[in-house]
Scaffold this active site. Structure first.
Site, PDB file in Angstrom:
ATOM      1  CG  ASP A   1     -30.521 -13.464  32.204  1.00 57.00           C
ATOM      2  OD1 ASP A   1     -30.315 -13.750  30.999  1.00 57.00           O
ATOM      3  OD2 ASP A   1     -31.285 -12.552  32.557  1.00 57.00           O
TER       4      ASP A   1
ATOM      5  CG  ASP B   1     -31.857 -13.251  27.738  1.00 58.63           C
ATOM      6  OD1 ASP B   1     -31.272 -14.129  28.413  1.00 58.63           O
ATOM      7  OD2 ASP B   1     -31.920 -12.056  28.100  1.00 58.63           O
TER       8      ASP B   1
ATOM      9  CE1 TYR C   1     -30.585  -9.288  35.704  1.00 59.22           C
ATOM     10  CE2 TYR C   1     -29.805  -9.670  33.465  1.00 59.22           C
ATOM     11  CZ  TYR C   1     -30.666  -9.968  34.505  1.00 59.22           C
ATOM     12  OH  TYR C   1     -31.628 -10.944  34.346  1.00 59.22           O
TER      13      TYR C   1
ATOM     14  CD  GLU D   1     -37.232 -12.793  30.629  1.00 60.55           C
ATOM     15  OE1 GLU D   1     -36.227 -13.140  29.975  1.00 60.55           O
ATOM     16  OE2 GLU D   1     -37.581 -11.600  30.737  1.00 60.55           O
TER      17      GLU D   1
END
Length: 512
Positions: free
Chosen positions: A98, A101, A249, A489
């Site tokens: 995603d 990571d 999430y 990120e």
């Protein structure tokens, strides 16, 4: 009570509207004027939107999990996660990581796939040579979603233990943390993620309808099955999987928006009256008339309203008129200086919704503005915000300014897309990008060994070309620190709607 317009006043009003269609906003306020001056002050040379489009799509190759194909262009990446799913004896190899990571979170992956598909549906005919690459990006997502929904009344929603994964800083090719598998089923429902998966599969079926009809039909039939499961077994997936999916999430907005969103996409993909009836019968119970001014992987209400409003605007489906009204309310909420505007902008002119990963709201809003402008233009109409008129040209101008800020028209004169322009982030929060590639460093990098690079000020050795990071703070500042995950990120759902926006801006004709 207002007096009826005379014929002469009607004609005058019509002429004014014609003028507005070319000039945008009928009554610009001080704030909207100041935003335009801010944009002009930071304006760089004309952007190469085609180059940005190419790179925004290339980014997805850097996020691939699984066995990489021979035509892989992000060559510093290698195969990874080749045993994913084995914990439950299923094949879950593939899909996307995603963000920075090595996790495969199904909820944002499905939303990414939906938005990539919507980008192609609306603007794919403007992508030219990039269309096959964009289709490949969609297919990489849908191939995984088909695997994740291969068992009846079950969706495999996540691969990896997020807490253990985040405790390591290692390349995906080296990861040795548990590849735990989590699922929803009829005993532990997940209407939110199931509704999003149904939306993704339905939207993608439209993408492949002409170029690969057999694959398109597979996607559509699975979308129908998954939506039935989502609606029949209702509940949020984070209720049964809270330790695994929260706070990463969680479905903070509930599952109602995904049921409406999924039904809207199935209505578009099938033209089956069943789904229009579903929207009519369930819309209000699913929050159709609640006010939202944010569109993201979590909350789909605004997206559903824009999508459904097209049916009223262009096909004149009267039953969906209220969705046009709700879509207008969203538009008015983001127009600088308009009555009822509820959005904040940085001093440099960037839409600012949240301190964490704010650029996702910039790209999703820009896409919706351009898409709604397309619908309004086809219907030859405008948006009324109180006493002001907002035209399609105004929506396109706002979207363009937001994308231009992202590409470098900002106080720091920094592009927030890696590899675009002469100044961009070099220390993004991304494991694979920040560590030497397998080709450059064949020896395994252990779980904790990568933190020496994480804590260093050295630039990342591998450019994750096309990645858009979380972006600057509310004061237009950006430290370019690897540890600052909120701003440094990247994420797939930041790029997905941007693909559509860039395709429009890169078109070879006309000006915004």
């Amino acid at each position: 009570m207002p007096l009826p317009l005379s014929s002469s006043r009607l004609i005058a009003t019509f002429l004014v509207l014609l003028l507005l269609l070319s000039n945008g906003f009928s009554s610009p306020s001080t704030s909207s004027s100041s935003l335009r001056s801010i944009h002009q002050r930071h304006h760089l040379d004309n952007h190469n939107y085609k180059d940005a489009l190419t790179k925004s799509i290339l980014f997805f190759e850097g996020q691939r999990s699984g066995k990489l194909p021979p035509n892989q262009r992000m060559t510093w990446r290698s195969n990874s996660g080749l045993s994913d799913g084995s914990a439950l004896n299923v094949d879950l190899v593939g899909g996307y990581y995603d963000a920075g990571d090595n996790m495969k979170f199904g909820f944002p992956m499905a939303f990414t796939t939906t938005m990539l598909s919507w980008s192609l549906i609306e603007f794919g005919d403007l992508m030219n040579s990039e269309l096959p690459n964009a289709e490949d990006a969609v297919r990489w997502g849908t191939d995984f979603l088909l695997k994740a929904t291969s068992h009846p009344d079950t969706i495999y929603v996540q691969v990896g233990d997020p807490n253990m994964d985040h405790a390591c800083w290692e390349r995906p090719e080296d990861m040795d943390t548990p590849r735990s598998v989590f699922k929803v089923d009829n005993n532990n429902p997940g209407s939110d993620i199931a509704g999003e998966v149904a939306a993704a599969l339905a939207a993608a079926s439209i993408v492949f309808r002409k170029c690969d009809p057999s694959y398109s039909n597979i996607l559509l039939q699975r979308a129908i099955t998954v939506f039935t499961f989502a609606d029949k077994y209702r509940g949020p997936y984070s209720a049964g999987l809270k330790p695994e999916v929260c706070p990463f999430y969680c479905s903070y907005s509930g599952y109602q928006d995904e049921l409406l969103w999924g039904a809207a996409w199935l209505h578009k993909a099938t033209s089956n009256p069943t789904y229009l009836s579903y929207v009519q019968a369930n819309g209000r119970n699913l929050g159709a008339d609640e006010f939202d001014n944010m569109f993201s992987w979590d909350n789909k209400h605004v997206g559903a309203r824009i999508l459904l409003s097209k049916e009223f605007l262009i096909q004149n489906v009267k039953a969906l008129e209220e969705y046009k009204e709700h879509a207008d309310s969203f538009i008015c909420s983001v127009i600088p200086g308009a009555p009822f505007s509820s959005s904040q902008y940085t001093p440099g002119g960037l839409l600012f919704k949240m301190s964490g990963s704010n650029m996702q709201y910039v790209t999703s809003t820009s896409f919706l503005l351009l898409t709604y402008a397309k619908y309004l233009t086809s219907a030859r109409t405008v948006v009324y915000c109180g006493g002001s008129v907002v035209t399609p040209a105004r929506l396109r101008s706002i979207a363009k300014n937001q994308v231009d800020y992202l590409l470098g028209d900002n106080p720091l004169k920094m592009s927030y897309m890696v590899g675009y322009g002469s100044k961009y982030p070099h220390r993004i929060h991304h494991r694979g990008s920040s560590l030497p590639s397998v080709a450059a460093h064949p020896t395994k990098i252990q779980c904790h060994d990568g933190f020496s690079m994480f804590n260093s000020q050295s630039p990342n050795p591998n450019d994750l070309t096309g990645a858009v990071v979380g972006g600057p703070d509310q004061n237009d500042q950006f430290p370019d620190e690897r540890s600052d995950y909120q701003r440094s990120e990247p994420a797939t759902y930041i790029n997905a709607p941007l693909v559509g926006a860039l395709a429009y801006l890169a078109r070879p004709f006309g000006q915004v």
